[in-house]
Scaffold this active site. Structure first.
Site, PDB file in Angstrom:
ATOM      1  N   GLU A  21       9.657   1.118  10.658  1.00  0.00           N
ATOM      2  CA  GLU A  21      10.677   2.125  10.341  1.00  0.00           C
ATOM      3  C   GLU A  21      10.010   3.482  10.516  1.00  0.00           C
ATOM      4  O   GLU A  21       9.211   3.899   9.677  1.00  0.00           O
ATOM      5  CB  GLU A  21      11.162   1.946   8.894  1.00  0.00           C
ATOM      6  N   LYS A  46       0.862  -1.193   0.000  1.00  0.00           N
ATOM      7  CA  LYS A  46       0.000   0.000   0.000  1.00  0.00           C
ATOM      8  C   LYS A  46       0.895   1.238   0.000  1.00  0.00           C
ATOM      9  O   LYS A  46       1.496   1.587   1.003  1.00  0.00           O
ATOM     10  CB  LYS A  46      -0.926   0.041   1.220  1.00  0.00           C
ATOM     11  N   GLU A  83       9.616  15.785  15.551  1.00  0.00           N
ATOM     12  CA  GLU A  83      10.135  15.636  14.195  1.00  0.00           C
ATOM     13  C   GLU A  83       9.597  16.784  13.341  1.00  0.00           C
ATOM     14  O   GLU A  83       8.425  17.144  13.438  1.00  0.00           O
ATOM     15  CB  GLU A  83       9.678  14.288  13.604  1.00  0.00           C
ATOM     16  N   CYS A 113      13.613  10.990   6.951  1.00  0.00           N
ATOM     17  CA  CYS A 113      13.550  10.521   8.342  1.00  0.00           C
ATOM     18  C   CYS A 113      14.889  10.704   9.047  1.00  0.00           C
ATOM     19  O   CYS A 113      14.946  10.875  10.251  1.00  0.00           O
ATOM     20  CB  CYS A 113      13.114   9.062   8.374  1.00  0.00           C
TER      21      CYS A 113
END
Ligand code: NAD
Length: 487
Positions: A208, A135, A340, A242
């Site tokens: 992850e 997906k 983040e 990331c």
């Protein structure tokens, strides 16, 4: 979703039984198809994400090609049946580990590297003999369509990989469909939801997730290199990586020089869509607004922007190409320092000593990647070994992920499990432990009946695992068993 799983399970029967060399042959053909279609793939990635052509080519496509090449060369070795020693108490038997595919793997991907982060786990899973339901992110669906088109061109058998398009509801429904393994790349928030759902059926996962990576610049660093590294590490992919540099810690002795050079070099970066552009645009407005909210919070608490524009002056209606920002006067309480960011922002903080730098770097819920900059290798490695992180780079940024021999993954809230490297391939397999006995004896010593065996095992335990003298007790144990056998 049931139909997708049924087809994946049917395809699994033949795909998992196919010789590895044949499976890898499909991967090799895909590598050639990708190379034959480079321009088209770059265009699709660029128009879907806003990244520059160089970034589409290097971070998304080159990484996949290198990853396929690595799989072609190393899968057989990494998944080879592995002989292991058999202890003396199991004398006469042999033991080994087999790596067997798990079944149907669900791969859920994000939008920031839509080609790489969909294809690499997919190809690793199928190299190991699994079939995959992929997906892609709802933000970059055309890249998902492109992937399936390339796989068709490479001649993959039907349903070895199926792409299911949709948003979080589709992702959640696929998780409910009970795959044999889930490989998820995305935010911490979604990772926790998926992990909780997977736990209901004890489905194993690799997660992850995000990062807030520190970059520590020591007083003796090569300043020119560290400045250039900070620029690339902070603004690559418009900061939507990331593992981008999100917390820049610079030693007091060089802080002013470093920041002056950083500001000057930000001014030299070009932003646009052409092949020579350094920075592209943010991929979607929601993410840009989130970055704006963090900058607002920092400015309100006393931070200062040295480059770029205050969010009030951004015109997101017209463009998502936010100018790169260097932010100083940072305190740890600011959102920009601990949440983040995923945008083109380099928050810079000054530090006085190594201990403080390490403590500041480790003071985070995340632990994906980090970097240490120093010309004294002993110092650099000492600092690196004190960082709580899944990977760390000395005098460079992010590139540990570019070595397919190294495991990749995070600690703390940056994730669970590893991919890349042998361990990445093996994570898509069950490790089945096998012990073989030739079956000639009628019985084993440890089997029934137990009568009269206690003393023998007692002496054996002392002889094998106690302090000296061992020989005496071992001898006594063997004597006991031999006498028992003949009595
Ligand atoms: P996201 O979590 O919003 O979405 C990721 C994927 O999960 C999408 O395909 C989405 O549709 C799906 N999804 C969302 N909710 C779901 C649910 N409840 N059940 C199942 N699927 C669901 O993340 P994003 O915004 O697409 O990606 C950005 C995040 O990804 C950042 O946090 C970034 O750090 C992280 N990321 C991590 C890595 C890594 O390797 N560690 C790499 C790239 C990005």
């Amino acid at each position: 979703m049931e139909a997708f799983y049924n087809k994946a399970r049917q395809a699994y029967v033949e795909w998992s039984a196919l010789e590895l060399s044949k499976r890898l042959g499909y991967l090799r053909r895909l590598r050639h198809v990708i190379v034959d279609n480079l321009d088209r793939i770059v265009d699709e990635i660029q128009s879907s994400t806003g990244k520059t052509p160089v970034e589409a080519l290097t971070a998304d496509i080159f990484t996949v090609l290198d990853g396929i090449y690595h799989l072609e060369k190393h899968t057989a070795r990494a998944l080879k049946t592995q002989k292991v020693p058999t202890p003396v108490v199991l004398m006469g038997k042999r033991s080994y580990i087999e790596y067997r595919p798990r079944g149907v793997v669900l791969i859920i991907a994000p939008w920031n590297f839509p080609f790489q982060l969909s294809l690499l786990p997919t190809l690793t899973a199928i190299a190991a003999g699994n079939t995959v339901i992929l997906k892609p992110s709802e933000i970059t669906p055309r890249v998902g369509d492109l992937i399936i088109d390339l796989m068709e061109k490479a001649g993959f058998p039907r349903c070895v990989v199926q792409v299911v398009q949709g948003g979080k509801e589709v992702g959640a429904a696929l998780v409910e469909g009970r795959p044999d393994y889930i490989f998820f790349t995305g935010s911490v928030q979604t990772g926790k939801l998926i992990q909780a759902k997977a736990a209901e059926n004890l489905i194993p996962t690799t997660l992850e997730l995000g990062g807030k990576d520190p970059m520590i610049v020591c007083a003796d660093a090569n300043i020119a290199r560290a400045v250039a590294g900070a620029l690339w590490g902070g603004f690559n992919n418009c900061g939507q990586v990331c593992m981008s540099v999100e917390r820049l810690l610079v030693h007091n002795d060089i802080y002013t020089t470093f920041v002056d050079q950083l500001v000057q070099q930000v001014g030299e970066l070009t932003q646009g869509v052409g092949c020579d552009a350094d920075l592209g645009a943010m991929t979607h407005r929601g993410q840009a607004e989130l970055v704006g909210a963090q900058i607002h919070d920092a400015l309100k608490q006393g931070a200062r922007l040295l480059t770029g524009l205050e969010p009030d002056k951004w015109n997101l209606e017209d463009s998502l190409a936010i100018a790169p920002m260097v932010l100083v006067n940072i305190t740890p309480s600011m959102r920009i320092w601990h949440e983040e960011t995923f945008g083109p922002v380099l928050p810079v903080m000054v530090y006085d000593d190594e201990k403080t730098a390490v403590a500041l770097a480790n003071d985070s819920n995340y632990g994906l990647n980090a970097s240490v900059w120093s010309q004294d290798m002993k110092q650099a490695q000492r600092i690196a070994s004190r960082l709580i992180t899944g990977s760390v780079v000395i005098n460079d940024v992010m590139i540990s992920v570019a070595n397919p021999n190294l495991p990749f993954g995070g600690v703390k809230e940056s994730g669970l499990g590893r991919y890349h490297g042998d361990v990445g391939l093996q994570s898509f397999c069950h490790q089945t432990a096998v012990v073989v006995d030739r079956g000639r004896k009628t019985k084993e010593l440890a089997w029934y009946p137990y009568a009269g065996k206690y003393e023998g095992f007692y002496q054996l335990s002392r002889g094998l695992f106690g302090r000296k003298p061992r020989a005496k007790q071992l001898g006594s144990a063997f004597l006991h068993f031999i006498l028992r056998k003949h009595s």
